[in-house]
Design an enzyme around this catalytic site. Structure first.
Site, PDB file in Angstrom:
ATOM      1  CG  HIS A   6     -28.131 -16.751 -65.796  1.00 54.96           C
ATOM      2  ND1 HIS A   6     -28.748 -17.630 -65.432  1.00 54.96           N
ATOM      3  CD2 HIS A   6     -27.806 -16.148 -64.281  1.00 54.96           C
ATOM      4  CE1 HIS A   6     -29.399 -17.668 -64.285  1.00 54.96           C
ATOM      5  NE2 HIS A   6     -29.300 -17.089 -63.766  1.00 54.96           N
ATOM      6  NE  ARG A   7     -28.346 -20.682 -63.611  1.00 49.45           N
ATOM      7  CZ  ARG A   7     -29.259 -20.699 -62.878  1.00 49.45           C
ATOM      8  NH1 ARG A   7     -29.023 -22.567 -63.581  1.00 49.45           N
ATOM      9  NH2 ARG A   7     -30.166 -20.699 -62.485  1.00 49.45           N
ATOM     10  CD  GLU A  33     -25.407 -15.566 -61.373  1.00 52.80           C
ATOM     11  OE1 GLU A  33     -26.899 -15.353 -60.161  1.00 52.80           O
ATOM     12  OE2 GLU A  33     -25.770 -16.766 -62.636  1.00 52.80           O
ATOM     13  CG  ASP A  35     -25.190 -19.419 -58.953  1.00 53.50           C
ATOM     14  OD1 ASP A  35     -25.737 -18.507 -58.575  1.00 53.50           O
ATOM     15  OD2 ASP A  35     -25.870 -19.896 -59.960  1.00 53.50           O
ATOM     16  CG  HIS A  48     -28.056 -22.491 -59.807  1.00 51.48           C
ATOM     17  ND1 HIS A  48     -29.583 -23.677 -59.201  1.00 51.48           N
ATOM     18  CD2 HIS A  48     -28.571 -20.848 -59.393  1.00 51.48           C
ATOM     19  CE1 HIS A  48     -30.543 -22.005 -59.289  1.00 51.48           C
ATOM     20  NE2 HIS A  48     -29.819 -20.924 -59.147  1.00 51.48           N
ATOM     21  CD  GLU A 108     -27.919 -15.840 -56.416  1.00 52.31           C
ATOM     22  OE1 GLU A 108     -27.719 -15.877 -57.631  1.00 52.31           O
ATOM     23  OE2 GLU A 108     -28.712 -16.352 -55.978  1.00 52.31           O
ATOM     24  CE  LYS A 110     -28.056 -19.607 -55.855  1.00 53.28           C
ATOM     25  NZ  LYS A 110     -29.521 -19.074 -57.164  1.00 53.28           N
ATOM     26  CG  ASP A 231     -29.559 -17.762 -69.064  1.00 53.42           C
ATOM     27  OD1 ASP A 231     -28.634 -17.351 -68.209  1.00 53.42           O
ATOM     28  OD2 ASP A 231     -30.470 -19.208 -69.727  1.00 53.42           O
TER      29      ASP A 231
HETATM   30  O1  G3P Z   1     -27.793 -13.191 -60.785  1.00 54.91           O
HETATM   31  C1  G3P Z   1     -29.685 -13.411 -60.802  1.00 54.91           C
HETATM   32  C2  G3P Z   1     -29.692 -14.968 -60.795  1.00 54.91           C
HETATM   33  O2  G3P Z   1     -28.803 -15.501 -61.213  1.00 54.91           O
HETATM   34  C3  G3P Z   1     -30.138 -15.108 -59.734  1.00 54.91           C
HETATM   35  O3  G3P Z   1     -31.328 -16.479 -59.972  1.00 54.91           O
HETATM   36  O4  G3P Z   1     -32.073 -18.837 -60.072  1.00 54.91           O
HETATM   37  O5  G3P Z   1     -29.861 -18.098 -61.632  1.00 54.91           O
HETATM   38  O6  G3P Z   1     -29.228 -17.579 -59.149  1.00 54.91           O
HETATM   39  P1  G3P Z   1     -30.878 -17.664 -60.325  1.00 54.91           P
HETATM   40 CA    CA Z   2     -27.417 -16.669 -59.844  1.00 57.82          CA
END
Ligand code: G3P
Ligand code: CA
Length: 236
Positions: A6-7, A33, A35, A48, A108, A110, A231
C-alpha cells in the site's frame, strides 16, 4: 495470499516514493499500490493527497504545480532523517519505466473529477505507451470514472474500491455491463461471512485494504481473499 504494498512498503519508507516501491519488492510484494493526481501541466503525479503539505517539504495543490516545481520537493524528509534529500515525487511515467513486468501494479485514480478532467484517459494512454496494460489494475472510489475508463479502453482491468457493502453485488456488477470488473477492493471491515466466496463466484478477485492487525490478516485468510493491500507484509 498476495501482498500488494500500500503506497509501497509505506510502513518502512516514505509512501509513494521509489524507496517504498523498491523496499516492497525486496520484501516479497506481489504488487504495488500507488495513487495518482494530475499536475498543472497535465502529468500524472504519484501522491496520495491532493496537497503536497503532508508528504513533502513544500506547500500547494498538485493541480496548481508544474512538474519542475514538484521535482524540487523533498518527499522523504517528513518520514525520517535518513530519507531527507533522498526521495522525489515520482511521475507515473517514472514508475512504469522502472517496475518489473512480473510485479502487479495497482494505480488508484484519486476521485476528484472536478479537478482532473479525463484523468482516466491519461492513465489508460500512459499504460498503453509503456505496454503495461496486462499486469495492472486501475482502481478508484469513483466508479463512474472507472466506467469511463472502460469506454475509452476496455482492455484495462478495473478494481472497485468499496467503503460500503452493496447488498446485491451481482446487481452492482451488472451496472458495469457490457464491461467486466476485474476485482473488488473493499475496506476490510465491511466484509461479512461468505461475501468473498460469493463475490469470487461472480468472476472477480477480492483485495481488501486496511488490513493492519495480525487478527485482520487471519480473518482475511479465512475469508479466502486473493490478496491484501497493506502497509507491511501480511506475515509480519
Ligand atoms: O487501495 C486501497 C487504499 O489505498 C484506499 O485508500 O486512502 O489509502 O488511498 P487510500
Ligand atoms: Ca490508495
Amino acid at each position: 495470499m498476495k501482498w500488494i504494498a500500500h503506497r509501497g512498503f509505506s510502513g518502512e519508507a516514505p509512501e509513494n516514493t521509489f524507496a517504498a516501491f523498491e523496499r516492497a519488492i525486496e520484501n516479497g510484494a506481489a504488487g504495488i499500490e500507488l495513487d495518482v493526481h494530475v499536475s498543472k501541466d497535465g502529468e500524472l503525479i504519484v501522491m496520495h493527497d491532493e496537497h503536497v503539505g503532508r508528504t513533502t517539504d513544500g506547500t500547494g495543490w498538485v493541480r496548481e504545480m508544474t512538474v519542475p516545481e514538484l521535482a524540487e520537493l523533498d518527499a522523504g524528509a517528513w518520514f525520517s532523517e535518513n530519507d531527507r534529500g533522498e526521495q522525489r515525487v515520482p511521475l507515473l511515467d517514472d514508475v512504469l519505466a522502472w517496475i518489473p513486468a512480473n510485479v502487479l501494479l495497482n494505480v488508484e485514480i484519486k476521485n476528484i473529477p472536478y479537478a482532473y478532467e479525463r484523468i482516466e484517459k491519461k492513465v489508460s494512454d500512459t499504460l498503453v505507451n509503456h505496454n503495461r496494460v496486462e499486469n495492472t489494475i486501475v482502481s478508484s472510489f469513483d466508479h463512474a470514472c472507472l466506467y469511463r475508463l472502460k469506454e475509452w479502453n476496455a482492455a484495462v482491468k478495473i478494481g472497485l474500491l468499496l467503503n460500503f457493502r452493496p447488498v446485491n453485488m451481482e446487481g452492482y456488477l451488472r451496472l458495469f455491463s457490457p464491461f467486466d470488473v476485474h476485482s473488488l477492493h473493499p475496506h476490510a471491515s465491511i466484509l461479512q461471512n461468505n461475501d468473498v466466496e460469493r463475490w469470487q463466484k461472480q468472476g472477480v478477485s477480492v483485495f481488501p485494504y486496511a488490513v493492519t492487525r495480525k487478527s485482520d490478516v487471519k480473518q482475511m485468510q479465512a475469508f479466502g481473499v486473493n490478496g491484501v493491500i497493506s502497509d507491511a507484509p501480511p506475515g509480519d
